[in-house]
Design an enzyme around this catalytic site. Sequence first.
Site, short mmCIF file in Angstrom:
data_model
loop_
_atom_site.label_atom_id
_atom_site.label_comp_id
_atom_site.label_asym_id
_atom_site.label_seq_id
_atom_site.Cartn_x
_atom_site.Cartn_y
_atom_site.Cartn_z
N GLU A 126 23.44 19.03 47.13
CA GLU A 126 23.52 18.76 45.69
C GLU A 126 23.50 17.26 45.40
OE1 GLU A 126 22.99 21.14 43.81
OE2 GLU A 126 23.94 22.97 44.58
N HIS A 149 32.10 18.99 43.09
CA HIS A 149 31.58 20.32 42.76
C HIS A 149 32.31 21.35 43.62
CE1 HIS A 149 29.02 23.80 42.38
NE2 HIS A 149 28.66 23.74 43.65
N HIS A 151 33.54 25.93 43.74
CA HIS A 151 33.32 27.29 43.24
C HIS A 151 34.64 27.86 42.74
CE1 HIS A 151 29.60 27.47 46.15
NE2 HIS A 151 29.44 26.59 45.17
N GLU A 179 48.10 21.77 27.67
CA GLU A 179 47.61 20.50 28.21
C GLU A 179 46.09 20.35 28.10
OE1 GLU A 179 47.72 22.09 32.81
OE2 GLU A 179 47.90 19.95 32.48
N HIS A 220 28.32 30.30 39.28
CA HIS A 220 28.23 29.44 40.47
C HIS A 220 29.46 28.57 40.64
CE1 HIS A 220 25.67 26.57 43.13
NE2 HIS A 220 26.96 26.34 43.31
O1 2HA Z 1 27.12 22.92 49.15
O2 2HA Z 1 28.04 24.52 46.77
O3 2HA Z 1 25.89 24.35 45.28
C1 2HA Z 1 26.92 24.24 48.80
C2 2HA Z 1 26.99 24.39 47.36
C3 2HA Z 1 25.71 24.34 46.64
ZN ZN Z 2 27.89 25.30 44.80
#
Ligand code: 2HA
Ligand code: ZN
Length: 281
Positions: A126, A149, A151, A179, A220
């Site tokens: 990413e 990033h 999940h 908050e 995602h």
């Molecule tokens: O690195 O999370 O979006 C793996 C991921 C791709």
């Molecule tokens: Zn991801």
Amino acid sequence: MNRTLSMVTRDAGELEIPFVRELAEITQHMWRNGWDERNGGNVSYILSEDEVAEYIDIHHVQRIIKPAFPVHELRGKYFIVTGSGKYFKNMLSEPGANLGVLRVSADGEQLELLWGLNHGAVPTSELASHFLSHIERLKADPSHRAVIHNHATHTIAMTFIHQLDEKAFTKTLWSMCSECIVVFPEGIGILPWMVPGSNAIGRATAEKMKGHRAVIWPHHGIFAAGSSIDEAFGLIETVEKAAELYMLVSGKDIQQRITDQQLADLAEAFQVTPRPGILNL
Ligand code: 2HA
Ligand code: ZN
């Protein structure tokens, strides 16, 4: 010295580098939260030349890596990044195999690997979303440094049952705990579903980053930016907590909730300006 002992010694040394330890620890926290199954998630963090040079020979380029596109806006900048295909679970025990320190070359055309990404590893899949988000956040906030990033489970769950309108989604999150409006008064950006790892999702994410520090990728995960790893991580924790509360109460018989007036009172008390057009007063 036996092999196990020498490996422990080497990794203990790597963890004496403060920014390596910080990334190794934060990725471990995220994995323990259940937010980074397998190789899910990625982090990039801007470092100053001085803090890198204190621990790493900045004149010794170990390998040149070609980015998907030139990043002239980031020329000369130093980053620590997670590696592509690497598991957050493993970053604390083997930092050098899973994390890398790199510099964007003086012409912005290539990446100069200075440390880590051992055995030919490459930066996160990413990287486009990370670099393009850094470029936009630096324009919006000169103190910006971190992009994370992951999940986050309830945040993803919420994208199945809540409408994906940014204002409505933001309002629901704000109203879940007191908050939230203080932590993200600018609200949440939301993309349409897109193929991950592409330059297109990178451009779309960065476009949202012009006015938000948190961007949700439906079904995602989430991207968050901040002036430190703690700030970006804390933003995700706060969004995720609100999403978890939403998942706990949705479908239940709600007896009372935080009103728009109370949200406005919170914003006034904590001196933040909520994104216009969300509160109905
Ligand atoms: O690195 O999370 O979006 C793996 C991921 C791709
Ligand atoms: Zn991801």
